[in-house]
Design an enzyme around this catalytic site. Structure first.
Site, PDB file in Angstrom:
ATOM      1  N   ASP A  38       0.861  -1.181   0.000  1.00 27.42           N
ATOM      2  CA  ASP A  38       0.000   0.000   0.000  1.00 27.42           C
ATOM      3  C   ASP A  38       0.895   1.228   0.000  1.00 27.42           C
ATOM      4  O   ASP A  38       2.059   1.146   0.408  1.00 27.42           O
ATOM      5  CB  ASP A  38      -0.903  -0.003   1.249  1.00 27.42           C
ATOM      6  CG  ASP A  38      -2.212   0.740   1.032  1.00 27.42           C
ATOM      7  OD1 ASP A  38      -2.163   1.919   0.613  1.00 27.42           O
ATOM      8  OD2 ASP A  38      -3.291   0.163   1.278  1.00 27.42           O
ATOM      9  N   ASN A  91      -6.416  -4.986  -5.882  1.00 27.83           N
ATOM     10  CA  ASN A  91      -7.456  -4.170  -5.270  1.00 27.83           C
ATOM     11  C   ASN A  91      -7.118  -2.683  -5.244  1.00 27.83           C
ATOM     12  O   ASN A  91      -8.018  -1.853  -5.172  1.00 27.83           O
ATOM     13  CB  ASN A  91      -7.692  -4.667  -3.840  1.00 27.83           C
ATOM     14  CG  ASN A  91      -8.511  -3.693  -3.021  1.00 27.83           C
ATOM     15  OD1 ASN A  91      -9.730  -3.613  -3.166  1.00 27.83           O
ATOM     16  ND2 ASN A  91      -7.848  -2.929  -2.156  1.00 27.83           N
ATOM     17  N   TYR A 155     -12.591   6.420 -14.241  1.00 27.08           N
ATOM     18  CA  TYR A 155     -12.762   5.238 -13.389  1.00 27.08           C
ATOM     19  C   TYR A 155     -13.538   4.135 -14.116  1.00 27.08           C
ATOM     20  O   TYR A 155     -13.165   2.960 -14.075  1.00 27.08           O
ATOM     21  CB  TYR A 155     -13.493   5.663 -12.117  1.00 27.08           C
ATOM     22  CG  TYR A 155     -13.596   4.628 -11.031  1.00 27.08           C
ATOM     23  CD1 TYR A 155     -12.508   4.346 -10.203  1.00 27.08           C
ATOM     24  CD2 TYR A 155     -14.794   3.961 -10.801  1.00 27.08           C
ATOM     25  CE1 TYR A 155     -12.617   3.415  -9.180  1.00 27.08           C
ATOM     26  CE2 TYR A 155     -14.909   3.026  -9.781  1.00 27.08           C
ATOM     27  CZ  TYR A 155     -13.817   2.759  -8.974  1.00 27.08           C
ATOM     28  OH  TYR A 155     -13.929   1.831  -7.951  1.00 27.08           O
ATOM     29  N   LYS A 159     -12.080   0.462 -14.976  1.00 25.51           N
ATOM     30  CA  LYS A 159     -12.711  -0.742 -14.424  1.00 25.51           C
ATOM     31  C   LYS A 159     -13.229  -1.661 -15.537  1.00 25.51           C
ATOM     32  O   LYS A 159     -13.219  -2.885 -15.396  1.00 25.51           O
ATOM     33  CB  LYS A 159     -13.835  -0.353 -13.464  1.00 25.51           C
ATOM     34  CG  LYS A 159     -13.347   0.279 -12.163  1.00 25.51           C
ATOM     35  CD  LYS A 159     -12.383  -0.619 -11.411  1.00 25.51           C
ATOM     36  CE  LYS A 159     -12.163  -0.159  -9.981  1.00 25.51           C
ATOM     37  NZ  LYS A 159     -11.193  -1.025  -9.258  1.00 25.51           N
TER      38      LYS A 159
END
Length: 254
Positions: A38, A91, A155, A159
């Site tokens: 992260d 993710n 976005y 996606k």
């Protein structure tokens, strides 16, 4: 009692908050050793502390998914520590929402880089170990926004791109015992959706209520709802499920 993911190693990008953290917790609860990367060092440290307090074996590394060398190095270190990379969950994500006429180059490029280049980098690093081991599970986190969503040209495009990426890798890697699937969340209560509420100038409670009014299941989603779907794909017994996109949104999506 044996866990579903005993002796397996799950590598999760962006795993210190929200959906990613829910996924990490599910794998840990079911016996996996977990590796998390992260860019949020503070959240990463807190998550590591929480998991270790429960007796979970966890590896954490501050790394930016858009930098292949950082991802590769973190994965190599996790592999050296745990002995394998069995599951990868792509993710890590960001939002830079705006209407098209207000969207900047940076808004577009940042979202593309994190979601698409980031997933490419992590999958490219993980497949080396998985092909050698003749086993792997790669799960990409897409979104219902892939079907189109006002203010999210960047976005939604990223996606949707992840769904094509998923299906292509499923074709390429299937013969090595590696499945590649995607989960597409609908409205999930996370820090990211709180940011959306702030952006559009309403309270988070009002955003939740407005969203729930449109969801046939009559409730909003939680990170554990996505973790359930990810765990299904990651299960060793799901070996004939490959190249699929599962919408987890409380109702049908086209």
């Amino acid at each position: 009692m044996a866990g579903r993911f005993d002796n397996q190693v799950a590598f999760v990008t962006g795993g210190s908050r929200g959906i990613g953290k829910g996924i990490v917790e599910r794998f840990a609860d079911e016996g996996a050793r977990v590796a998390i990367i992260d860019v949020n060092e503070e959240a990463l440290s807190e998550t590591k502390h929480e998991l270790e307090g429960k007796g979970v074996e966890v590896f954490t590394q501050v790394a930016n998914v858009i930098e292949f060398d950082e991802v590769k190095a973190a994965m190599a270190e996790a592999h050296e520590r745990f002995g394998s990379i069995d599951i990868l969950v792509n993710n890590a994500g960001v939002i830079r929402d705006n209407m098209l006429f207000k969207m900047t180059d940076s808004d577009w490029e940042t979202v593309m880089d994190v979601h698409l280049k980031g997933s490419f980098n992590a999958a490219r690093a993980a497949q080396t170990y998985m092909v050698e081991n003749k086993y792997g599970r790669i799960i990409n986190i897409s979104s219902t926004s892939a079907l189109g969503n006002r203010g999210q040209a960047n976005y939604a495009t990223a996606k949707a791109g992840l769904q094509g990426f998923t299906k292509t890798l499923a074709i390429e890697l299937g013969k090595f015992g590696i499945t590649v699937n995607a989960v597409a969340p609908g409205f999930i209560e996370t820090e990211m959706t709180k940011e959306t509420a702030a952006r559009i100038g309403i309270s988070f409670e009002d955003l939740v209520k407005a969203s729930v009014d449109k969801i046939p299941a009559g409730r909003s989603g939680k990170p554990e709802d996505i973790a359930n779907a990810v765990a299904f794909y990651a299960d060793e017994r799901s070996s004939f499920v490959n190249g699929q996109v599962l919408y987890v949104a409380g109702g049908p999506k086209d």
